[in-house]
Write an enzyme that holds these catalytic residues in place. Structure first.
Site, PDB file in Angstrom:
ATOM      1  CG  ASN A   8      -1.806   1.193   1.301  1.00  0.00           C
ATOM      2  OD1 ASN A   8      -1.926   1.942   0.326  1.00  0.00           O
ATOM      3  ND2 ASN A   8      -2.449   1.400   2.440  1.00  0.00           N
ATOM      4  CG  HIS A  93      -6.025   1.902   4.988  1.00  0.00           C
ATOM      5  ND1 HIS A  93      -5.571   2.851   5.869  1.00  0.00           N
ATOM      6  CD2 HIS A  93      -5.040   0.992   4.854  1.00  0.00           C
ATOM      7  CE1 HIS A  93      -4.337   2.533   6.246  1.00  0.00           C
ATOM      8  NE2 HIS A  93      -3.997   1.401   5.646  1.00  0.00           N
ATOM      9  CD  GLU A 160      -5.538  -0.883   8.649  1.00  0.00           C
ATOM     10  OE1 GLU A 160      -6.763  -0.842   8.843  1.00  0.00           O
ATOM     11  OE2 GLU A 160      -4.932   0.012   8.076  1.00  0.00           O
TER      12      GLU A 160
HETATM   13  C1  PEP Z   1      -1.351   0.260   7.049  1.00  0.00           C
HETATM   14  O1  PEP Z   1      -1.456   1.481   7.059  1.00  0.00           O
HETATM   15  O2  PEP Z   1      -2.316  -0.498   6.975  1.00  0.00           O
HETATM   16  C2  PEP Z   1      -0.036  -0.318   7.141  1.00  0.00           C
HETATM   17  C3  PEP Z   1       0.014  -1.602   7.141  1.00  0.00           C
HETATM   18  O3  PEP Z   1       1.023   0.558   7.175  1.00  0.00           O
HETATM   19  P1  PEP Z   1       2.448   0.260   7.836  1.00  0.00           P
HETATM   20  O4  PEP Z   1       2.991  -1.007   7.224  1.00  0.00           O
HETATM   21  O5  PEP Z   1       3.274   1.454   7.480  1.00  0.00           O
HETATM   22  O6  PEP Z   1       2.222   0.112   9.307  1.00  0.00           O
END
Ligand code: PEP
Length: 252
Positions: A8, A93, A160
């Site tokens: 992402n 998200h 997440e």
């Molecule tokens: C996210 O924002 O879902 C994410 C996985 O970001 P990061 O890997 O930077 O924590």
């Protein structure tokens, strides 16, 4: 269950030249890896250029709109993504909740539109605190409202936890044990909403500060079959290391 690593890129990088360089470096680095599905979700405006380069890397959008077309200034529809040859879309998200007040009802409409245009949906679920409860349960109930168990095959759930995302103030990295608890919680709710088989076969990946040092733990002991990678996906060498670590842990 096929393993999946999703990059992402969020609102990065700032030029199409950089986007191409990043994409090419990843495509080159993983060209011999066949047992891990690798998806890059760049900002919308780079999708078209990146699509033209033949590669084993698949592309995803970071959002989509629920109507196919019309007077919806600034929106990109699921249909437009599909017509471009994009195969995946991230929906729900936490940053869209935080900065844009995106409601779960809107996410539900987007999920339905994406599934009806045959996009695979990467649906993010996670709470602000370590408690596994009402917040995630409500995201799942409302986000999946009106869907049939057959739709779940085209969904990839991302556990997440907001407290583990790299940009969260005072973030703490999740342990594989916490990831396992989160993924089992998602399965428990899916069993209630659909049935045991749907719950057991659902694809779940983990997102939150994934890097090449911790991905093995999540995949081996966290009950997930891959990761959603934010910050670390902007470093092509590190991202390729993550994909390779997963490939080593998957039986071909
Ligand atoms: C996210 O924002 O879902 C994410 C996985 O970001 P990061 O890997 O930077 O924590």
């Amino acid at each position: 269950m096929r393993h999946l690593i999703v990059a992402n890129w969020k609102c990065n990088p700032v030029s199409s030249k950089e986007a191409q360089r990043l994409f090419d470096a990843v495509a080159e680095g993983i060209k011999n890896i066949n047992n891990v599905e690798t998806v890059i979700c760049p900002p919308f405006l780079y999708l078209s250029d990146l699509k033209s380069g033949a590669s084993s890397v698949k592309l995803g959008g970071q959002d989509c709109f629920w109507e196919d077309k019309g007077a919806f200034t600034g929106e990109i529809s699921a249909k437009q993504l599909q017509n471009l040859g994009v195969e995946y879309v991230i929906l729900g998200h936490s940053e869209r909740r935080k900065y844009l007040d995106e409601s779960i009802e809107a996410v539900n409409k987007k999920i339905k539109a994406a599934l009806s245009t045959k996009l695979k949906v990467i649906f993010c679920i996670g709470s602000q605190t370590k408690e596994l409860g009402e917040e995630m349960e409500s995201q799942l109930e409302k986000g999946l409202q009106g869907l049939d168990k057959s739709d779940v095959a085209d969904l990839i759930f991302v556990y997440e936890p907001v407290w583990a995302i790299s940009t969260t103030k005072d973030k703490v990295t999740a342990t594989p044990k916490e990831t396992l608890a989160g993924s089992l919680f998602i399965r428990k709710i899916l069993e209630r909403l659909f049935d045991e088989r749907t719950s057991q076969t659902a694809r779940i990946i983990y997102g939150g500060s994934v890097d090449s040092q911790n991905i093995e733990g999540f995949v081996r002991e966290g009950g997930v079959s891959g990761g959603l990678v934010g910050a670390a996906s902007l470093d092509p060498d590190e991202f390729v290391r993550i994909v390779k670590k997963v490939a080593l842990n998957v039986k071909s």
